[in-house]
Write a protein that holds these residues in place. Sequence first.
Motif, mmCIF file in Angstrom:
data_model
loop_
_atom_site.group_PDB
_atom_site.id
_atom_site.type_symbol
_atom_site.label_atom_id
_atom_site.label_comp_id
_atom_site.label_asym_id
_atom_site.label_seq_id
_atom_site.Cartn_x
_atom_site.Cartn_y
_atom_site.Cartn_z
ATOM 1 N N ARG A 23 1.101 -1.318 -0.197
ATOM 2 C CA ARG A 23 0.264 0.125 0.215
ATOM 3 C C ARG A 23 0.903 0.840 0.230
ATOM 4 O O ARG A 23 0.622 2.559 -0.720
ATOM 5 C CB ARG A 23 -0.746 -0.237 1.520
ATOM 6 N N ASP A 24 2.156 0.952 1.434
ATOM 7 C CA ASP A 24 2.821 2.099 1.233
ATOM 8 C C ASP A 24 3.120 2.919 -0.438
ATOM 9 O O ASP A 24 3.390 3.964 -0.838
ATOM 10 C CB ASP A 24 3.917 2.749 1.772
ATOM 11 N N TRP A 25 3.612 1.658 -1.173
ATOM 12 C CA TRP A 25 4.801 2.085 -2.340
ATOM 13 C C TRP A 25 3.335 2.322 -3.229
ATOM 14 O O TRP A 25 4.827 3.164 -4.309
ATOM 15 C CB TRP A 25 4.917 0.411 -2.636
ATOM 16 N N ARG A 26 2.744 1.824 -3.293
ATOM 17 C CA ARG A 26 1.206 2.395 -4.240
ATOM 18 C C ARG A 26 1.053 3.925 -3.843
ATOM 19 O O ARG A 26 0.873 3.819 -5.217
ATOM 20 C CB ARG A 26 0.019 1.350 -4.289
ATOM 21 N N LYS A 27 0.767 4.316 -3.404
ATOM 22 C CA LYS A 27 0.862 5.288 -2.418
ATOM 23 C C LYS A 27 2.240 6.352 -2.877
ATOM 24 O O LYS A 27 1.211 8.000 -3.099
ATOM 25 C CB LYS A 27 0.415 5.207 -1.215
ATOM 26 N N ALA A 28 3.232 5.771 -3.018
ATOM 27 C CA ALA A 28 4.313 7.043 -3.064
ATOM 28 C C ALA A 28 4.472 7.006 -3.757
ATOM 29 O O ALA A 28 5.533 7.960 -4.836
ATOM 30 C CB ALA A 28 5.749 6.355 -2.926
ATOM 31 N N ASN A 29 3.918 6.185 -5.518
ATOM 32 C CA ASN A 29 4.706 6.022 -6.707
ATOM 33 C C ASN A 29 3.204 6.037 -7.655
ATOM 34 O O ASN A 29 3.389 4.686 -8.401
ATOM 35 C CB ASN A 29 5.231 4.413 -7.325
ATOM 36 N N PRO A 30 2.925 7.105 -7.604
ATOM 37 C CA PRO A 30 1.078 6.079 -8.477
ATOM 38 C C PRO A 30 0.920 6.327 -9.846
ATOM 39 O O PRO A 30 0.619 5.629 -10.724
ATOM 40 C CB PRO A 30 0.147 7.464 -8.028
#
Length: 138
Positions: A23-30
């Motif tokens: 989730r954090d990766w997706r939020k940081a790299n949309p």
Amino acid sequence: MNKEERIKRYGKAAYEKKLQQDRDWRKANPEKVKNQQNEESHKGGTHYERMLKYNTTGLRGERHRIRMKHAKQYCPFKQIIAPETQIHHEWIFGTAEYTGVALVETKPHQYGIIDVIKILEGKITLLSEKEIKEQGGI
């Protein structure tokens, strides 16, 4: 590896940690996520051919052909009665056979609620909320 296998192998805490990292990766790299999803699922993408084969063969493909046949068959009737509706099939589990076809409201149908306007073919089994809860549906 699916959820159960991951929990069995690494434990519940590790599974939750992995979900949070994703989730954090997706939020940081949309933008990267969007581009990757487009590359995988759009025509010419890495998974496009596999998904096309999956959707056109086997049980899923047989059901799709039945849906398209009924869409053409009932289109004039649907436009006259209620244009903002969908055709709903009650499938027999694990087969491409159905017990009934009905015209239903679009919005509730998207959320799994069947508001029948007219039964077009066969019969449709309607369950109350209580019966659905007892079966573990909600």
